[in-house]
Design a protein around this motif. Structure first.
Motif: not given
Length: 425
Positions: A314-327, A309-310, A1-12
């Motif tokens: 939230t996928l794997g703790g990250r927020s994905v906006g409508a229309g954004e591509p997922v690979l 995304a229609t 299942m996808a997480e329900t909270v945003d995870g941290p971004p990757p290291p800078a």
């Protein structure tokens, strides 16, 4: 299942090696870093399109079956310009978009049900003797020479001739298909070259479908034309698009499965010997698990085809906006240590192996049974007839094709003891 909270971004510092030099040759260290530090990561692809990369097995499996991730770029891509840079080059202009990789339910459900009637396991099983005949004939062409390029002389022509036979392409036209397929394979990083090949193939398929309507046969295109469900039939555009995607997806995935598979075996002599011992004793039971492990370890499809995304999700703790591509990165998910014991170890006897090499959910590859059959036959014939198959001692480092979705070898030079002429008669 996808997480329900945003995870941290990757290291800078960013992702080491992503799309950089050496990545195509060996993407697995980068994918391991992503799984550990940024399992759902927003990246700018070489084409300039931004997309989310999903690398952990549990997230990948969930994404592949998530109805909120659409396959239709025309309807759901947030960036209309980007929607023209995803998918197969030329398919939009050639009127070939209405195939299973680009549509959602209910249209997907209807088309898959219709196509499944013409692409049955029984048809695949009945076709196996023809695959073996084609395989033996190709090996005949180089077995007496002592050397070959297994991509150009074996892994590439086998699925082309097989799918042409299955579709019902007349023998006199199959070299044209081989030429068009070669253009798609060897210009995979150049959308213009692929697009030209697609247009030529589309024109030919329109003519062939017209001929099959007048004189149907016992072939897949005739089956697609005859297929009906509650009075519904495929339109001519749908039949052409389905024949095209079966050819396009069916040949390159199998080229890479055979090529990557043999390359992997040659790099793991103990595992190769284990497989050869069984084949020499007339026992091919290991072939089935071997093919599945080769699909997992270094499979032909690196990333699943595009999804959008229609709605916000939230996928794997990250927020994905409508229309954004997922690979979904199948190659990364299939080496996830949270799901596979010793994921970087090749084990041809591996039995717990629910890899994602042919996808998951409603878009699971329709041609997977044919690809598996071709791979098993190719390995059995090749290793039985050329038991000391090996890479030349002076062979250069392998060169890889990476067209974002697919990943395979450009060539695979090998040596072996030549077969006596009497054995090949």
């Amino acid at each position: 299942m996808a997480e329900t909270v945003d995870g941290p971004p990757p290291p800078a510092a960013g992702v080491p090696g992503l799309f950089g030099p050496g990545f195509v040759a060996d993407p697995y260290p980068t994918y391991a870093w992503l799984r550990a530090h940024a399992p759902v990561h927003r990246a700018t692809l070489p084409s300039g399109v931004e997309a989310w990369l999903v690398t952990r097995y549990r997230d990948a499996r969930a994404a592949l079956a998530d109805p909120r991730l659409s396959k239709n770029p025309s309807r759901h891509s947030a960036d209309r310009h980007a929607s023209g840079r995803v998918g197969i080059p030329g398919e939009r202009g050639a009127g070939l978009m209405t195939h299973l990789l680009n549509i959602d339910p209910p249209d997907h459900t209807r088309l898959r049900r219709l196509v499944s009637q013409a692409f049955t396991p029984r048809r695949v099983a009945a076709f196996e003797p023809r695959v073996r005949e084609l395989t033996e004939r190709l090996v005949d062409g180089f077995a007496g020479r002592g050397s070959a390029d297994l991509i150009d002389e074996f892994a590439f022509p086998l699925p082309i001739y097989a799918i042409c036979d299955l579709l019902g392409v007349p023998a006199e036209d199959q070299e044209d298909f081989r030429s068009w397929a070669g253009m798609m394979l060897h210009t995979s990083g150049k959308r213009g070259g692929v697009g030209r090949a697609v247009k030529r193939m589309r024109a030919y398929l329109a003519e062939l479908i017209h001929r099959k309507r007048l004189e149907p046969g016992d072939d897949l295109i005739s089956g697609l034309i005859r297929a009906s469900d509650h009075g519904e039939q495929l339109t001519e555009d749908e039949a052409a698009a389905m024949a095209f995607i079966l050819l396009f997806a069916g040949f390159e995935t199998t080229v890479n499965l055979i090529g990557n598979g043999v390359h992997t075996l040659l790099g793991h002599p103990a595992q190769l010997a284990l497989l050869q011992e069984g084949l020499a004793a007339g026992d091919d039971r290991l072939l089935a698990t071997a093919v599945e492990e080769l699909l997992r370890y270094d499979g032909p499809v690196e990333l699943a085809t595009w999804r959008f995304a229609t709605e916000p999700l939230t996928l794997g703790g990250r927020s994905v906006g409508a229309g954004e591509p997922v690979l979904v990165v199948l190659a990364a998910a299939d080496r996830d240590p949270e799901r596979f014991d010793g994921p970087d170890t090749l084990d041809l006897t591996r039995s717990d192996n629910p890899h994602l090499g042919y996808g998951h959910g409603i878009h699971y590859c329709l041609g997977a049974p044919l690809a598996r059959s071709e791979a098993r036959t190719a390995l059995a014939v090749l290793l039985r007839r050329l038991p000391d198959l090996r890479r030349p001692g002076d062979a250069p480092e392998p060169r890889w094709r990476g067209g974002l979705i697919m990943r395979g070898l450009r060539s695979l030079p090998v040596e072996f003891t030549p077969e006596p002429v009497t054995e090949r008669q």
